[in-house]
Design an enzyme around this catalytic site. Structure first.
Site, PDB file in Angstrom:
ATOM      1  N   HIS A 220      23.342  37.523 -10.331  1.00  0.00           N
ATOM      2  CA  HIS A 220      23.662  38.575  -9.355  1.00  0.00           C
ATOM      3  C   HIS A 220      22.495  38.751  -8.388  1.00  0.00           C
ATOM      4  CE1 HIS A 220      21.036  41.242 -11.592  1.00  0.00           C
ATOM      5  NE2 HIS A 220      21.763  41.111 -12.693  1.00  0.00           N
TER       6      HIS A 220
ATOM      7  N   HIS B 204      18.891  38.826  -9.691  1.00  0.00           N
ATOM      8  CA  HIS B 204      18.344  37.505  -9.996  1.00  0.00           C
ATOM      9  C   HIS B 204      18.047  36.738  -8.709  1.00  0.00           C
ATOM     10  CE1 HIS B 204      21.254  37.993 -13.601  1.00  0.00           C
ATOM     11  NE2 HIS B 204      20.057  38.387 -13.989  1.00  0.00           N
TER      12      HIS B 204
ATOM     13  N   CYS C 280      14.572  46.827 -29.701  1.00  0.00           N
ATOM     14  CA  CYS C 280      15.662  46.949 -28.727  1.00  0.00           C
ATOM     15  C   CYS C 280      16.166  45.546 -28.421  1.00  0.00           C
ATOM     16  CB  CYS C 280      15.221  47.631 -27.441  1.00  0.00           C
ATOM     17  SG  CYS C 280      16.489  47.495 -26.146  1.00  0.00           S
TER      18      CYS C 280
ATOM     19  N   CYS D 183      16.093  44.566 -24.609  1.00  0.00           N
ATOM     20  CA  CYS D 183      14.778  44.107 -24.152  1.00  0.00           C
ATOM     21  C   CYS D 183      14.308  42.886 -24.927  1.00  0.00           C
ATOM     22  CB  CYS D 183      13.712  45.178 -24.356  1.00  0.00           C
ATOM     23  SG  CYS D 183      13.909  46.653 -23.364  1.00  0.00           S
TER      24      CYS D 183
ATOM     25  N   CYS E 254      16.287  53.341 -26.522  1.00  0.00           N
ATOM     26  CA  CYS E 254      15.355  52.543 -25.723  1.00  0.00           C
ATOM     27  C   CYS E 254      15.225  53.176 -24.351  1.00  0.00           C
ATOM     28  CB  CYS E 254      15.870  51.116 -25.585  1.00  0.00           C
ATOM     29  SG  CYS E 254      15.068  50.228 -24.235  1.00  0.00           S
TER      30      CYS E 254
ATOM     31  N   HIS F 198      17.073  50.704 -21.752  1.00  0.00           N
ATOM     32  CA  HIS F 198      18.508  50.474 -21.892  1.00  0.00           C
ATOM     33  C   HIS F 198      19.301  51.724 -22.286  1.00  0.00           C
ATOM     34  CE1 HIS F 198      17.016  46.332 -21.946  1.00  0.00           C
ATOM     35  NE2 HIS F 198      18.175  46.051 -21.417  1.00  0.00           N
TER      36      HIS F 198
ATOM     37  N   LYS G 166      23.049  51.715  -9.138  1.00  0.00           N
ATOM     38  CA  LYS G 166      22.401  50.861 -10.128  1.00  0.00           C
ATOM     39  C   LYS G 166      23.420  49.870 -10.674  1.00  0.00           C
ATOM     40  CE  LYS G 166      18.568  53.493 -11.786  1.00  0.00           C
ATOM     41  NZ  LYS G 166      18.251  54.715 -12.489  1.00  0.00           N
TER      42      LYS G 166
ATOM     43  N   LYS H 220      28.349  47.997 -15.375  1.00  0.00           N
ATOM     44  CA  LYS H 220      29.418  47.103 -15.838  1.00  0.00           C
ATOM     45  C   LYS H 220      30.737  47.511 -15.224  1.00  0.00           C
ATOM     46  CE  LYS H 220      28.254  44.051 -19.161  1.00  0.00           C
ATOM     47  NZ  LYS H 220      27.085  44.421 -19.965  1.00  0.00           N
TER      48      LYS H 220
HETATM   49  N1  MSP Z   1      14.895  36.433 -19.913  1.00  0.00           N
HETATM   50  C1  MSP Z   1      14.016  37.445 -19.478  1.00  0.00           C
HETATM   51  C2  MSP Z   1      12.864  36.862 -18.689  1.00  0.00           C
HETATM   52  C3  MSP Z   1      12.066  35.829 -19.403  1.00  0.00           C
HETATM   53  S1  MSP Z   1      10.828  35.165 -18.376  1.00  0.00           S
HETATM   54  C4  MSP Z   1       9.860  34.291 -19.390  1.00  0.00           C
HETATM   55  C5  MSP Z   1      14.763  38.429 -18.605  1.00  0.00           C
HETATM   56  N2  MSP Z   1      15.898  38.011 -18.074  1.00  0.00           N
HETATM   57  S2  MSP Z   1      16.878  38.885 -17.158  1.00  0.00           S
HETATM   58  O1  MSP Z   1      17.934  38.005 -16.797  1.00  0.00           O
HETATM   59  O2  MSP Z   1      17.226  40.081 -17.830  1.00  0.00           O
HETATM   60  O3  MSP Z   1      16.087  39.341 -15.903  1.00  0.00           O
HETATM   61  C6  MSP Z   1      15.473  38.390 -15.111  1.00  0.00           C
HETATM   62  C7  MSP Z   1      14.858  38.985 -13.872  1.00  0.00           C
HETATM   63  O4  MSP Z   1      15.847  39.558 -13.038  1.00  0.00           O
HETATM   64  C8  MSP Z   1      13.826  40.047 -14.169  1.00  0.00           C
HETATM   65  O5  MSP Z   1      12.670  39.755 -13.407  1.00  0.00           O
HETATM   66  C9  MSP Z   1      14.455  41.296 -13.647  1.00  0.00           C
HETATM   67  O6  MSP Z   1      13.487  42.160 -13.129  1.00  0.00           O
HETATM   68  C10 MSP Z   1      15.330  40.752 -12.538  1.00  0.00           C
HETATM   69  N3  MSP Z   1      16.366  41.688 -12.193  1.00  0.00           N
HETATM   70  C11 MSP Z   1      17.485  41.992 -12.904  1.00  0.00           C
HETATM   71  N4  MSP Z   1      18.143  42.977 -12.247  1.00  0.00           N
HETATM   72  C12 MSP Z   1      17.470  43.326 -11.126  1.00  0.00           C
HETATM   73  C13 MSP Z   1      17.695  44.191 -10.054  1.00  0.00           C
HETATM   74  N5  MSP Z   1      18.721  45.000 -10.015  1.00  0.00           N
HETATM   75  N6  MSP Z   1      16.804  44.163  -9.022  1.00  0.00           N
HETATM   76  C14 MSP Z   1      15.753  43.291  -8.985  1.00  0.00           C
HETATM   77  N7  MSP Z   1      15.513  42.476  -9.985  1.00  0.00           N
HETATM   78  C15 MSP Z   1      16.279  42.566 -11.126  1.00  0.00           C
HETATM   79  O7  MSP Z   1      14.299  39.533 -18.427  1.00  0.00           O
END
Ligand code: MSP
Length: 609
Positions: A20, A23, A128, A131, A146, A149, A303, A306
């Site tokens: 999304h 990411h 958690c 996390c 948490c 979450h 935010k 789901k």
């Molecule tokens: N798998 C772990 C990271 C391991 S790195 C060795 C993880 N994955 S995640 O898929 O949950 O999140 C990955 C990244 O996406 C994180 O840096 C997180 O901050 C970012 N984001 C997820 N949602 C976000 C927003 N809404 N806005 C900006 N970044 C966000 O954590």
């Protein structure tokens, strides 16, 4: 001087979710940095990938009634597709279920073990699963939730291996002291430092109560803690840890890299700024240069949720606007490091205001219009020594923009880089307004017209390079229209603009389709509709220092609007009111028997005539 290697990474994404905008934010940022450094002639490596182990993934697979490996295989494709759609040209795509990764994680474990940093003990704490992290009692919210979450944590009681994190408290503090730029932004670095100063507890780094992970060497009933597994991706993808000479990629982009940048979200900073450096210290592997924590985005003020499904894969946005526009918006709207909002409506506004009316217009006015009509569509030949002050003014602006934008790109201040570049776009449009080439075109002597056109065309050439990291496709289109070849970053060749006059006289330009065609209102409406955006203009938006002044949100209800008595009238006369700066006295025929007199506070903006 040989340009030394640059390595940049994104977090590896949990595959229990679909890709999304959040990411995409990390991934686009990393791609922009990588493209920028490559333009400067540095050998670059850009890594992204997937985090596929852990309890969270195992449970999600079970819910889907799939074997974990089948589940993660199925979830991987959408991520690859998303990065391709967004033109994110990663050099490596690591999956933690790959054999190479598994081996390297076990190798790192053995190095830490050989150092004497791993021991077995009984363990009991809160965990958690969201996390994939242990929580201390005092971190938890009321009701054992948490804090991130807002979901109940689980009590974990098992025998596990521990890492002597506590003995790295002082080494980490010393390292932070010696490397003041290690964590960005600075405010986040301070949070990290105060956390470490309180003293670190040893870290449980294995689990026995589930299976989905990498077995601990010589103790396969334990799987390695998912964060130790995941963090190691940054070196395993390069073949590390490895002795010098064993893995050329690891030597080049880790051991000998000039800069190693981890881009992460602020939520996962602690893992990257504390655990990861401690693991590396223990294993005797060099540390990254910097961990850059960006902020969190909301989408249209909401935010991630789901039920709303507001964080969708970026495909439809790319379809509507193209990858480059989306990349531009992501990098421009929110200061990197700050929280902000991704708003479809602001995306449309910036598209019109900055891309179509700013850059696109500059291109159209000169290339598509004047040059074609009056100079045969060819780049004119000019004597640079004959240019006037106004021309040098713009050239100076271009030089300043190139200098400042490069500093900003190097500091990952993308929004600043784009601000700076857009000052140049604005200056160039203003230059066209002031020099009035359409008038010059009517003169018999075309010398001045040629000077003006050349100055703008060369500015566009500079822009095509400076914007390339953010909008690679559009920049190459722009270059094509200028009659130039596509940019091809090459190691040890610095392509950043520095010498004025690179555009060759006689080059045939092409007036192709506009780079950023304007949408009319109905197109805009249907695009927003397809994206599921409500047509109502009211929209809560977080204040953001880097954006333009916000529109007022003082909207009235429709019923109130219906009380308005709105009439159209003809202004019969307008006169300045003596001694008033603001007022004009208007006489208006609005269909009444007699003209009405109205005092209007518009005198600072309108002349009476
Ligand atoms: N798998 C772990 C990271 C391991 S790195 C060795 C993880 N994955 S995640 O898929 O949950 O999140 C990955 C990244 O996406 C994180 O840096 C997180 O901050 C970012 N984001 C997820 N949602 C976000 C927003 N809404 N806005 C900006 N970044 C966000 O954590």
């Amino acid at each position: 001087v040989m340009a030394r290697p640059y390595y940049v990474t994104t977090p590896i994404y949990y595959v229990n979710d679909r890709p999304h905008i959040g990411h995409a934010y990390s991934t686009v940022a990393a791609d922009v940095v990588a493209r920028y450094e490559a333009l400067r002639g540095k050998p670059t490596y850009f890594l992204t990938g997937l985090d596929e182990h852990g309890l969270k993934i195992e449970r999600r697979a079970k819910e889907m009634e799939l074997a974990p490996q089948d589940f993660v295989d199925r979830m991987a494709a959408p991520f690859r597709d998303a990065w391709e759609e967004l033109d994110c040209a990663h050099d490596g795509f690591i999956r933690t279920t790959s054999a190479q990764h598994r081996e390297r994680v076990q190798a790192l474990w053995k190095q830490m073990e050989a150092k004497g940093d791993i021991y077995l003990d009984d363990y009991e704490d809160w965990y958690c699963v969201g996390c994939e992290s242990f929580k201390t009692e005092k971190e938890l919210l009321e009701g054992k939730l948490c804090p991130i979450h807002q979901k109940p944590v689980e009590r974990i009681k098992e025998r596990s291996y521990f890492f002597r994190l506590s003995s790295y408290t002082q080494p980490l503090l010393d390292y932070f002291e010696a490397h003041p730029g290690f964590v960005q932004p600075e405010a986040r670095f301070n949070e990290v430092k105060s956390f470490v100063k309180e003293g670190l507890r040893d870290l449980s780094i294995s689990r026995t109560s589930f299976r989905w992970g990498i077995p601990v060497p010589d103790a396969p009933e334990h799987v390695i803690y998912v964060w130790l597994d995941a963090l190691t991706n940054y070196i395993s993808a390069l073949g590390g840890p490895a002795e010098q000479g064993e893995s050329p990629l690891f030597d080049e982009f880790w051991r000998e890299a000039e800069t190693i940048t981890h881009i992460v979200g602020k939520d996962i900073l602690r893992f990257h700024a504390i655990y990861w450096p401690a693991f590396l210290m223990s294993a005797g592997v060099r540390l990254p240069s910097q961990v850059w924590a960006h902020g969190w985005l909301t989408v249209n003020g909401e935010k991630k949720s789901k039920s709303l499904g507001n964080f969708r894969p970026p495909g439809p946005l790319v379809e509507a606007f193209g990858a480059d526009v989306l990349r531009y918006y992501l990098m421009r709207e929110v200061g990197f490091g700050q929280d902000g909002d991704f708003s479809h409506r602001n995306l449309v506004n910036r598209y019109h205001g900055e891309l179509a009316n700013g850059l696109g217009n500059l291109m159209n006015r000169i290339v598509a219009s004047i040059l074609r009509k009056s100079l045969g569509g060819r780049v004119p030949e000019v004597d640079l020594d004959q240019l006037g002050d106004i021309d040098h003014g713009l050239i100076e602006k271009a030089r300043a923009a190139a200098r400042d934008a490069s500093k900003h790109f190097e500091a990952l201040a993308f929004h600043r880089a784009l601000d700076t570049i857009w000052e140049l776009v604005a200056a160039a449009n203003k230059y066209v307004d002031s020099t009035e080439p359409w008038k010059l075109a009517k003169q018999d002597d075309k010398t001045r017209l040629e000077q003006v056109c050349y100055t703008v065309l060369e500015t566009l050439r500079w822009l095509s390079i400076m914007l390339f990291p953010v909008m690679p496709t559009k920049c190459n289109e722009l270059r094509g229209q200028l009659g130039m070849t596509a940019l091809l970053p090459t190691e040890q060749v610095d392509l950043w603009p520095s010498a004025w006059g690179g555009l060759r006289p006689g080059t045939k330009t092409l007036a192709a389709t506009p780079l950023f065609p304007r949408f009319d209102e109905s197109q805009e409406r249907s695009i927003l509709e397809r994206l599921g955006v409500e047509p109502a203009p009211a929209e809560p938006k977080k204040a953001n220092a880097m954006t333009e002044p916000q529109q007022s949100n003082d909207f009235i209800e429709f019923d109130d609007f219906m009380k308005v008595d709105l009439r159209v009238g003809l202004v019969l006369s307008a006169d300045k009111v003596q001694k008033s700066k603001k007022l004009l006295k208007l006489s208006i025929d609005a269909g009444d028997p007699e003209p009405r007199q109205i005092l209007a506070g518009i005198s600072e903006h309108y002349a009476p005539e």
